[in-house]
Design a protein around this motif. Structure first.
Motif, PDB file in Angstrom:
ATOM      1  N   ASP A  12       0.834  -1.200   0.000  1.00 15.94           N
ATOM      2  CA  ASP A  12       0.000   0.000   0.000  1.00 15.94           C
ATOM      3  C   ASP A  12       0.868   1.249   0.000  1.00 15.94           C
ATOM      4  OD1 ASP A  12      -2.426  -1.390   0.085  1.00 15.94           O
ATOM      5  OD2 ASP A  12      -2.350  -1.547   2.270  1.00 15.94           O
ATOM      6  N   THR A  63       0.214   2.446  -4.273  1.00 13.57           N
ATOM      7  CA  THR A  63      -0.123   1.041  -4.062  1.00 13.57           C
ATOM      8  C   THR A  63       0.176   0.257  -5.330  1.00 13.57           C
ATOM      9  OG1 THR A  63      -1.852   1.621  -2.481  1.00 13.57           O
ATOM     10  CG2 THR A  63      -2.026  -0.549  -3.537  1.00 13.57           C
ATOM     11  N   ARG A  88       3.789  -2.549   7.291  1.00 19.37           N
ATOM     12  CA  ARG A  88       2.500  -2.357   6.614  1.00 19.37           C
ATOM     13  C   ARG A  88       1.549  -1.573   7.483  1.00 19.37           C
ATOM     14  NH1 ARG A  88       2.344  -6.076   2.151  1.00 19.37           N
ATOM     15  NH2 ARG A  88       4.069  -7.495   2.342  1.00 19.37           N
TER      16      ARG A  88
END
Length: 88
Positions: A12, A63, A88
């Motif tokens: 992401d 992303t 993350r």
């Protein structure tokens, strides 16, 4: 050229990739398309550069599927085993 490649998978935006090396090395964070161009020795875009400190943090800008390459191309340094982590 000796290189260590890491398939980081889908990351992401704003994910932080941390690379720890014990000597100067080129750190290249690339999208899948750019990684394939790098492998074919074609023009590619990347984030990173020469790591002048033992730890380098890179922030993923969008992303997508990302790859990390650590090499010593153009440097008078033997390639050591880098440590890579993804927050993350």
């Amino acid at each position: 050229m000796h290189a260590k490649s890491f398939d980081l998978g889908i990351l992401d935006r704003d994910t932080v990739v941390t690379v720890v090396v014990r000597a100067r090395a080129n750190i290249r964070l690339m999208t899948e398309v750019n990684y394939l161009a790098y492998r074919r020795r074609q023009l590619y875009k990347m984030l990173g550069g020469v790591a002048l400190t033992p730890e380098l943090k890179l922030t993923v800008p969008t992303t997508g599927h990302w790859f990390l390459v650590v090499d010593v191309d153009g440097l008078a340094t033997p390639l050591l085993t880098p440590k890579v982590s993804v927050a993350r």
